[in-house]
Design an enzyme around this catalytic site. Structure first.
Site, PDB file in Angstrom:
ATOM      1  N   ASP A   8      63.332  64.333  33.826  1.00 56.81           N
ATOM      2  CA  ASP A   8      61.888  64.105  33.844  1.00 56.81           C
ATOM      3  C   ASP A   8      61.427  63.346  32.608  1.00 56.81           C
ATOM      4  O   ASP A   8      60.502  62.534  32.676  1.00 56.81           O
ATOM      5  CB  ASP A   8      61.145  65.437  33.944  1.00 56.81           C
ATOM      6  CG  ASP A   8      61.208  66.035  35.346  1.00 56.81           C
ATOM      7  OD1 ASP A   8      61.523  65.289  36.293  1.00 56.81           O
ATOM      8  OD2 ASP A   8      60.945  67.236  35.490  1.00 56.81           O
TER       9      ASP A   8
ATOM     10  N   ARG B   3      39.285  76.574  17.059  1.00 48.26           N
ATOM     11  CA  ARG B   3      40.110  76.727  15.862  1.00 48.26           C
ATOM     12  C   ARG B   3      41.462  77.267  16.303  1.00 48.26           C
ATOM     13  O   ARG B   3      41.539  78.272  17.006  1.00 48.26           O
ATOM     14  CB  ARG B   3      39.461  77.690  14.862  1.00 48.26           C
ATOM     15  CG  ARG B   3      38.234  77.148  14.154  1.00 48.26           C
ATOM     16  CD  ARG B   3      37.643  78.191  13.215  1.00 48.26           C
ATOM     17  NE  ARG B   3      36.575  77.638  12.389  1.00 48.26           N
ATOM     18  CZ  ARG B   3      35.306  77.557  12.775  1.00 48.26           C
ATOM     19  NH1 ARG B   3      34.961  77.990  13.985  1.00 48.26           N
ATOM     20  NH2 ARG B   3      34.391  77.048  11.966  1.00 48.26           N
TER      21      ARG B   3
ATOM     22  N   ALA C 248      47.543  78.586  20.598  1.00 47.03           N
ATOM     23  CA  ALA C 248      47.373  79.566  19.514  1.00 47.03           C
ATOM     24  C   ALA C 248      45.970  79.508  18.911  1.00 47.03           C
ATOM     25  O   ALA C 248      45.798  79.281  17.709  1.00 47.03           O
ATOM     26  CB  ALA C 248      48.430  79.346  18.434  1.00 47.03           C
TER      27      ALA C 248
ATOM     28  N   GLN D  17      55.538  60.849  25.945  1.00 51.10           N
ATOM     29  CA  GLN D  17      56.481  60.791  24.821  1.00 51.10           C
ATOM     30  C   GLN D  17      55.988  59.875  23.701  1.00 51.10           C
ATOM     31  O   GLN D  17      56.750  59.527  22.797  1.00 51.10           O
ATOM     32  CB  GLN D  17      57.849  60.318  25.321  1.00 51.10           C
ATOM     33  CG  GLN D  17      58.476  61.275  26.328  1.00 51.10           C
ATOM     34  CD  GLN D  17      59.799  60.769  26.850  1.00 51.10           C
ATOM     35  OE1 GLN D  17      60.016  59.570  26.979  1.00 51.10           O
ATOM     36  NE2 GLN D  17      60.704  61.687  27.151  1.00 51.10           N
TER      37      GLN D  17
END
Length: 264
Positions: free
Chosen positions: A45, A147, A184, A221
């Site tokens: 892929d 954030r 996160a 990429q």
């Protein structure tokens, strides 16, 4: 019909690409790396993402097809062990195709100049050191101040990649939408974000206004340094990617093969 072959540098991929070139010449099919009708990706892929970016300016006129040299991927319908069958399908091509949504990323610089990029899989904005702080706008209105480590925005076909690792939903590629997921995020009594993925339809865009200049913008990429960028815009592109479809491989079967395996 003109064919371009794009392969990675793994030994097996190089061997298969050479065999494919010989088969094309034997069947009087032109090899044309500049203006192909079909781009054959030999690899995985990641290789197909590289092929897409190489021919991104010809998105409207080319079709892609993947010949996998490992396990069956999300963008590759054929295994290298099926080379003869693949060649037969290729030389008897009659224009059959399937198309999927693309992500349009617009980068706005402090100078006022803007640049557009297309992504087949996703765009990711990350802060290498420290916390990424950015205001997020949806539907033209301020939505939240983010954030955290970063933001990922994925196409339906890209929803099985980084987006899924972030807890995002897997979207069927027939849906013209994009999905934003948090990487996160910081959530406490002082700082709050929605804390869940967002699916945005094709008639709306996500606008992100970073509060610093030290971040990375990655799409597929490719990479853009986050210097002098005041705004990033994400939306479903008016353009679509086209794949040569010689046989149908069900999307949910691909998902099952990749993440679940067979049910006993």
């Amino acid at each position: 019909m003109k064919i371009a072959i794009f392969n990675n540098h793994a030994e097996h991929s190089v061997i298969i690409a050479k065999k494919l070139i010989l088969a094309m010449k034997k069947n009087n099919v032109d090899i044309d790396d500049r203006n192909p009708d079909i781009v054959v990706s030999v690899g995985g892929d990641g290789t197909l993402l590289g092929a897409f970016q190489k021919y991104v300016d010809q998105t409207e006129s080319v079709r892609f097809v993947g010949l996998h040299t490992g396990h069956l991927g999300f963008y590759t319908d054929w295994l290298s062990t099926e080379l003869d069958q693949f060649v037969d399908s290729l030389i008897h091509d009659n224009g059959q195709k399937v198309s999927y949504p693309l992500l349009e990323l617009t980068v706005v610089r402090t100078s006022g100049e803007s640049y557009k990029f297309l992504a087949l899989n996703e765009a990711v904005i990350k802060q290498p050191i420290g916390t990424l702080v950015a205001d997020i706008y949806l539907g033209g209105q301020a939505f939240e101040r983010f954030r955290g480590d970063g933001i990922a925005v994925a196409t339906p076909t890209g929803s099985t990649a980084y987006n899924k690792a972030n807890g995002g939903a897997v979207l069927h590629p027939s849906l013209p939408a994009i999905q934003m997921s948090e990487i996160a995020s910081i959530n406490n009594r002082v700082f709050r974000t929605l804390g869940s993925p967002l699916i945005v339809p094709q008639d709306q865009e996500i606008v992100m206004k970073p509060k610093s200049n030290h971040f990375l913008v990655m799409y597929d990429q490719e990479e853009i340094k986050g210097h002098n960028i005041t705004e990033l815009r994400f939306k479903v592109s008016e353009k679509r990617v086209h794949f040569a479809q010689y046989r149908h491989v069900d999307f949910w079967r691909r998902v099952q093969n990749a993440f679940i395996s067979e049910i006993e």
